[in-house]
Design an enzyme around this catalytic site. Structure first.
Site, mmCIF file in Angstrom:
data_model
loop_
_atom_site.group_PDB
_atom_site.id
_atom_site.type_symbol
_atom_site.label_atom_id
_atom_site.label_comp_id
_atom_site.label_asym_id
_atom_site.label_seq_id
_atom_site.Cartn_x
_atom_site.Cartn_y
_atom_site.Cartn_z
ATOM 1 N N SER A 113 0.811 -1.219 0.000
ATOM 2 C CA SER A 113 0.000 0.000 0.000
ATOM 3 C C SER A 113 0.844 1.270 0.000
ATOM 4 O O SER A 113 1.653 1.473 -0.902
ATOM 5 C CB SER A 113 -0.947 -0.043 1.191
ATOM 6 O OG SER A 113 -1.895 0.987 1.083
ATOM 7 N N HIS A 114 0.707 2.065 1.046
ATOM 8 C CA HIS A 114 1.382 3.366 1.112
ATOM 9 C C HIS A 114 2.810 3.251 1.630
ATOM 10 O O HIS A 114 3.514 4.248 1.703
ATOM 11 C CB HIS A 114 0.583 4.289 2.022
ATOM 12 C CG HIS A 114 0.377 3.677 3.377
ATOM 13 N ND1 HIS A 114 -0.492 2.628 3.574
ATOM 14 C CD2 HIS A 114 0.952 3.924 4.556
ATOM 15 C CE1 HIS A 114 -0.440 2.272 4.839
ATOM 16 N NE2 HIS A 114 0.429 3.039 5.459
ATOM 17 N N ASP A 277 -2.635 6.388 -3.374
ATOM 18 C CA ASP A 277 -1.477 5.727 -2.752
ATOM 19 C C ASP A 277 -0.911 4.615 -3.640
ATOM 20 O O ASP A 277 -1.307 4.450 -4.793
ATOM 21 C CB ASP A 277 -1.844 5.182 -1.368
ATOM 22 C CG ASP A 277 -2.756 3.966 -1.436
ATOM 23 O OD1 ASP A 277 -3.553 3.875 -2.392
ATOM 24 O OD2 ASP A 277 -2.673 3.101 -0.540
ATOM 25 N N ASP A 279 -1.230 1.381 -3.986
ATOM 26 C CA ASP A 279 -2.112 0.415 -4.647
ATOM 27 C C ASP A 279 -3.449 1.014 -5.075
ATOM 28 O O ASP A 279 -4.352 0.277 -5.485
ATOM 29 C CB ASP A 279 -2.328 -0.810 -3.756
ATOM 30 C CG ASP A 279 -2.959 -0.468 -2.416
ATOM 31 O OD1 ASP A 279 -2.726 0.650 -1.918
ATOM 32 O OD2 ASP A 279 -3.682 -1.311 -1.856
ATOM 33 N N ASP A 281 -5.941 2.533 -3.447
ATOM 34 C CA ASP A 281 -7.197 2.486 -2.689
ATOM 35 C C ASP A 281 -7.399 3.698 -1.783
ATOM 36 O O ASP A 281 -8.496 3.909 -1.283
ATOM 37 C CB ASP A 281 -7.341 1.169 -1.910
ATOM 38 C CG ASP A 281 -6.204 0.899 -0.965
ATOM 39 O OD1 ASP A 281 -5.256 1.705 -0.897
ATOM 40 O OD2 ASP A 281 -6.239 -0.148 -0.279
ATOM 41 N N ARG A 282 -6.356 4.512 -1.583
ATOM 42 C CA ARG A 282 -6.524 5.702 -0.743
ATOM 43 C C ARG A 282 -6.688 6.945 -1.601
ATOM 44 O O ARG A 282 -6.306 6.956 -2.768
ATOM 45 C CB ARG A 282 -5.295 5.902 0.145
ATOM 46 C CG ARG A 282 -5.094 4.783 1.131
ATOM 47 C CD ARG A 282 -3.960 5.137 2.078
ATOM 48 N NE ARG A 282 -3.810 4.089 3.065
ATOM 49 C CZ ARG A 282 -3.271 4.252 4.262
ATOM 50 N NH1 ARG A 282 -2.804 5.439 4.609
ATOM 51 N NH2 ARG A 282 -3.182 3.250 5.102
ATOM 52 N N LYS A 376 -11.567 -0.034 -0.413
ATOM 53 C CA LYS A 376 -11.645 1.405 -0.588
ATOM 54 C C LYS A 376 -11.114 1.736 -1.982
ATOM 55 O O LYS A 376 -10.407 0.932 -2.583
ATOM 56 C CB LYS A 376 -10.894 2.135 0.512
ATOM 57 C CG LYS A 376 -9.445 1.706 0.722
ATOM 58 C CD LYS A 376 -8.908 2.330 2.006
ATOM 59 C CE LYS A 376 -7.448 1.993 2.252
ATOM 60 N NZ LYS A 376 -7.307 0.788 3.099
HETATM 61 C C1 VG1 Z 1 -3.561 1.579 8.268
HETATM 62 C C2 VG1 Z 1 -4.752 2.495 8.438
HETATM 63 C C3 VG1 Z 1 -6.038 1.715 8.232
HETATM 64 C C4 VG1 Z 1 -6.003 1.025 6.856
HETATM 65 C C5 VG1 Z 1 -4.743 0.192 6.707
HETATM 66 C C6 VG1 Z 1 -4.603 -0.367 5.310
HETATM 67 O O1 VG1 Z 1 -3.597 0.553 9.233
HETATM 68 O O2 VG1 Z 1 -4.747 3.105 9.705
HETATM 69 O O3 VG1 Z 1 -7.131 2.577 8.347
HETATM 70 O O4 VG1 Z 1 -7.125 0.201 6.698
HETATM 71 O O5 VG1 Z 1 -3.592 0.994 6.973
HETATM 72 O O6 VG1 Z 1 -4.557 0.674 4.374
HETATM 73 P P1 VG1 Z 1 -2.745 0.596 10.596
HETATM 74 O O7 VG1 Z 1 -3.011 -0.703 11.276
HETATM 75 O O8 VG1 Z 1 -1.321 0.814 10.208
HETATM 76 O O9 VG1 Z 1 -3.266 1.792 11.354
HETATM 77 V V1 VG1 Z 1 -3.840 0.475 2.857
HETATM 78 O O10 VG1 Z 1 -4.105 1.731 1.886
HETATM 79 O O11 VG1 Z 1 -3.193 -0.830 3.020
HETATM 80 O O12 VG1 Z 1 -4.589 -0.765 2.144
HETATM 81 CO CO CO Z 2 -3.513 1.288 -0.025
#
Ligand code: VG1
Ligand code: CO
Length: 543
Positions: A113-114, A277, A279, A281-282, A376
Site C-alpha cells: 500500500s502506502h 497511494d 495500490d 485504494d486511498r 476502498k
Molecule cells: C492503516 C490504516 C487503516 C487502513 C490500513 C490499510 O492501518 O490506519 O485505516 O485500513 O492501513 O490501508 P494501521 O493498522 O497501520 O493503522 V492500505 O491503503 O493498506 O490498504
Molecule cells: Co492502499
C-alpha cells in the site's frame, strides 16, 4: 510439465496485520518465504483445485518476480484459471472489481500500500475473497493455522510467462489470461458517475491536478481524467509507476504529497487537487486553499452522494472505522439512516456491504468507498468529488463551509509516533488499558475524562468478536482521543493517536485544527505518558 513438492518448515509469528502480510522486501525474497505464505493461503482456504484467481500488484520492486512464483504455485496446486493484469499491474480496487466481475474464487494483490517500495523497503501480499474484499479475521486465522502446519510447497516446474503480452497462455492445465488492467475499472466508473458532466466542467475551464505518486494509479488516472474527461495531460503528476515510487512514500496526505499541497495552497493553485497511494485504494482531496480531511470527505460524500447517478436511490446506511471522526454520524442521523462503527481495516466493512446494510464507508486514513467493490477506492473518491462539484457548481471550499454550517465541524488530526521500541509501545498501551476504569472523572492537563473503554466489535452478520481494537477516551466538551498500535508497519511499533474536537454550528468553524486540538493533545500526553515513555517530544507525522 512436472509438479514438485518442495519440503518446507512451518512459519512462525507471521500473523497478518490490518491488511495482508507486510514485511521488508528482502524478507519476502528470502528462500521459500513468499512460497510458504502462498501455499498456506491455498491450504487455509480449501486448496486451489479447479479454482479461478485474480493476480496483480502495485508495480513495486519484486512485483513481477512474485507473480511468476505465485503462478507456478497456483499451477502446482491445480488452479483452473488465473486473470493477471498486464505488466503485473492491478490497483487494489481494480482487482476487487475483477474478482467480483469474473466470479473468481479469490485474488492475490501484491502491495504494501502506502509503505515505500524497493529492495530495502517494503513488500506485501493480501489475499482477497470471492466477494472481492480482504480476508476476514476468521479466514486469516485459518491461513495462519495452515502456515503453522505447512510441510510442503507444491510447484509447477514451468518457465516464466510474458506478463506484457495480452491474451491467453497455458501453464500446464492452468489457463492464464493477461488483461488490460484499466478497461473493466473504467467501465465501472462510467456506470457510477456522470463522466460527461465532469468532462463539461473541465471543458468549461475547471483545472485539476492529480498526483499518482509514481504508483499504480497513473494509468487509471490517465484513462479516466485525461482520455475520458478531457483534462490536460499536465494535470497528472508522477503518473508513471516506478518500482521504488521515485523514492517517496506513496501516501496521499499533506506530509507525503507535499508538492501537491504546496501547489494547492499557493497563488497558482488549480481548482481541484487529489492524490492516491501505492495500490490506488486511498485518496486525498484538496480544493484551492482547502485541505479536506478524510473524515470530512466521507461525511460530505454521504450527504451528497445522491447527486451521482450510481447513488440516486439514496443510501442504505453508512459505516466508519472507529478512529474516524463522527462527522459522518451527524449526516446519517440527519438522514435517518444507520451508521456503524467498525474496527480499523476494510475487512470489517465486508459483511455490512454484502448484506446491503450500508452503501458507503470510510476510514480516517484516506480511505473512502462504497458497495461497488469491497475495497476502498482512491479514484472513485476523486470522481465522486468531481461529480458533486460538476452538479452543484460549487468549489471544494464552499462545499465544505456549507457542510460545516449545517452539521458543525469535527476538527480532526492523527499523530503518528513511528518506529517506537515495540516493548515500550506495548507497555504504554497495557498500562493505559489497565487504568481505563479509573479515568472517568479525572482531569489531565485541564481536560476531564468522561468515559474510557477498549473498543471491541461484534460483527452483526457473522457474530465474530474482535477485541482490543483501540483505547477510546472521551473528554468533557465534545473531545475524543483514540490510541492504537498500527498493524501495517514493518519496523518497531507505530503508535497512532487520533484527536477529535466537535465544534457545533454556528460556532467558530474556520479555526486552525492544530490550535483547536492542542489542549487535547496535551491531555493525551498527560494521561498516557507518551513523551516520557518514548522520549519523543512530537509525533513523526501529523495528518
Ligand atoms: C492503516 C490504516 C487503516 C487502513 C490500513 C490499510 O492501518 O490506519 O485505516 O485500513 O492501513 O490501508 P494501521 O493498522 O497501520 O493503522 V492500505 O491503503 O493498506 O490498504
Ligand atoms: Co492502499
Amino acid at each position: 510439465m512436472q509438479i514438485r513438492d518442495i519440503a518446507t518448515a512451518p512459519m512462525r509469528g507471521q500473523n497478518a496485520g490490518t491488511s495482508g502480510l507486510r514485511r521488508k522486501t528482502r524478507d519476502y525474497m528470502a528462500p521459500l518465504f513468499l512460497e510458504n505464505y502462498v501455499q498456506a493461503i491455498l491450504d487455509g482456504t480449501g486448496g486451489a483445485a479447479g479454482k479461478t484467481y485474480v493476480l496483480g500488484g502495485d508495480g513495486r520492486y519484486f512485483n513481477a518476480a512474485a507473480i511468476q512464483i505465485i503462478l507456478r504455485i497456483l499451477a502446482g496446486n491445480g488452479a483452473d484459471r488465473v486473470i493477471v493484469g498486464q505488466g503485473g499491474l492491478l490497483s487494489t480496487p481494480a482487482a476487487s472489481h475483477l474478482i467480483r466481475k469474473t466470479g473468481a474464487d479469490g485474488g492475490f494483490i501484491l502491495s504494501a500500500s502506502h509503505n515505500p517500495g524497493g529492495i530495502d523497503a517494503d513488500f506485501g501480499l493480501k489475499y482477497n475473497m470471492a466477494n472481492g474484499g480482504p480476508a476476514t479475521e476468521t479466514m486469516t486465522a485459518a491461513i495462519v493455522a495452515a502456515s503453522e502446519a505447512i510441510t510442503r510447497i507444491r510447484m509447477a516446474d514451468s518457465a516464466d510467462i510474458d506478463l506484457d503480452a495480452l491474451g491467453a497462455v497455458a501453464i500446464g492445465a492452468m489457463q492464464v489470461r493477461i488483461i488490460d488492467p484499466v478497461a473493466d475499472y473504467l467501465a465501472l466508473m462510467e456506470d457510477l458517475f456522470d463522466l460527461d458532466a465532469i468532462a463539461a466542467l473541465i471543458a468549461g475551464g475547471f483545472t485539476l491536478r492529480f498526483d499518482a505518486m509514481h504508483a499504480v494509479t497513473g494509468p487509471y488516472a490517465r484513462a479516466l481524467l485525461v482520455d475520458r474527461c478531457g483534462a490536460s495531460p499536465d494535470s497528472l503528476m508522477n503518473a508513471t509507476p516506478l518500482p521504488d515510487f521515485g523514492g517517496g512514500h506513496p501516501d496521499p496526505n499533506p506530509v507525503w504529497a507535499a508538492d501537491l499541497m504546496g501547489l494547492m495552497m499557493g497563488p497558482d493553485a488549480p481548482d481541484f487537487g487529489a492524490a492516491s497511494d501505492g495500490d490506488g485504494d486511498r485518496n486525498m482531496i484538496v480544493g484551492r486553499g482547502c485541505y479536506v480531511t478524510p473524515s470530512d470527505s466521507l461525511a460530505l460524500i454521504a450527504d451528497r452522494a445522491e447527486l451521482a447517478k450510481g447513488y440516486r436511490r439514496g443510501l442504505a446506511g453508512v459505516a466508519r472505522s472507529m478512529p474516524t471522526s463522527g462527522a459522518v454520524d451527524r449526516v446519517a442521523a440527519a438522514k435517518g439512516i444507520a451508521c456503524f462503527e467498525t474496527p480499523t481495516g476494510w475487512k470489517f466493512f465486508g459483511n455490512l456491504l454484502d448484506t446491503g446494510q450500508i452503501t458507503l464507508c470510510g476510514e480516517e486514513s484516506a480511505g473512502t468507498g462504497s458497495d461497488h467493490i469491497r475495497e476502498k477506492d482512491g479514484l472513485w473518491a476523486v470522481l465522486m468529488w468531481l461529480n458533486i462539484v460538476a452538479v452543484t457548481g460549487q468549489s471544494v471550499a464552499d462545499l465544505m463551509a456549507a457542510h460545516w454550517r449545517t452539521y458543525g465541524r469535527n476538527y480532526y488530526s492523527r499523530h503518528d509516533y513511528e518506529d517506537v521500541d515495540s516493548a515500550v509501545a506495548a507497555v504504554l498501551m497495557a498500562d493505559l488499558r489497565g487504568r481505563l476504569d479509573s479515568l472517568p472523572g479525572q482531569s489531565f492537563a485541564g481536560l476531564r475524562v468522561t468515559a474510557a473503554d477498549d473498543f471491541a466489535y461484534a460483527d452483526p452478520v457473522d457474530g465474530s468478536v474482535s477485541t482490543s481494537q483501540g483505547l477510546r477516551l472521551h473528554f468533557a466538551g465534545g473531545a475524543r482521543a483514540v490510541l492504537r498500535l498500527s498493524g501495517t508497519g514493518t519496523s518497531g511499533a507505530t503508535l497512532r493517536v487520533y484527536l477529535e474536537q466537535l465544534v457545533a454550528a454556528p460556532g467558530d468553524l474556520h479555526q486552525d485544527a492544530g490550535d483547536v486540538l492542542a489542549p487535547l493533545a496535551a491531555a493525551v500526553d498527560a494521561v498516557a505518558g507518551i513523551s516520557g515513555r518514548t522520549g519523543r517530544t512530537a509525533p513523526d507525522v501529523k495528518t
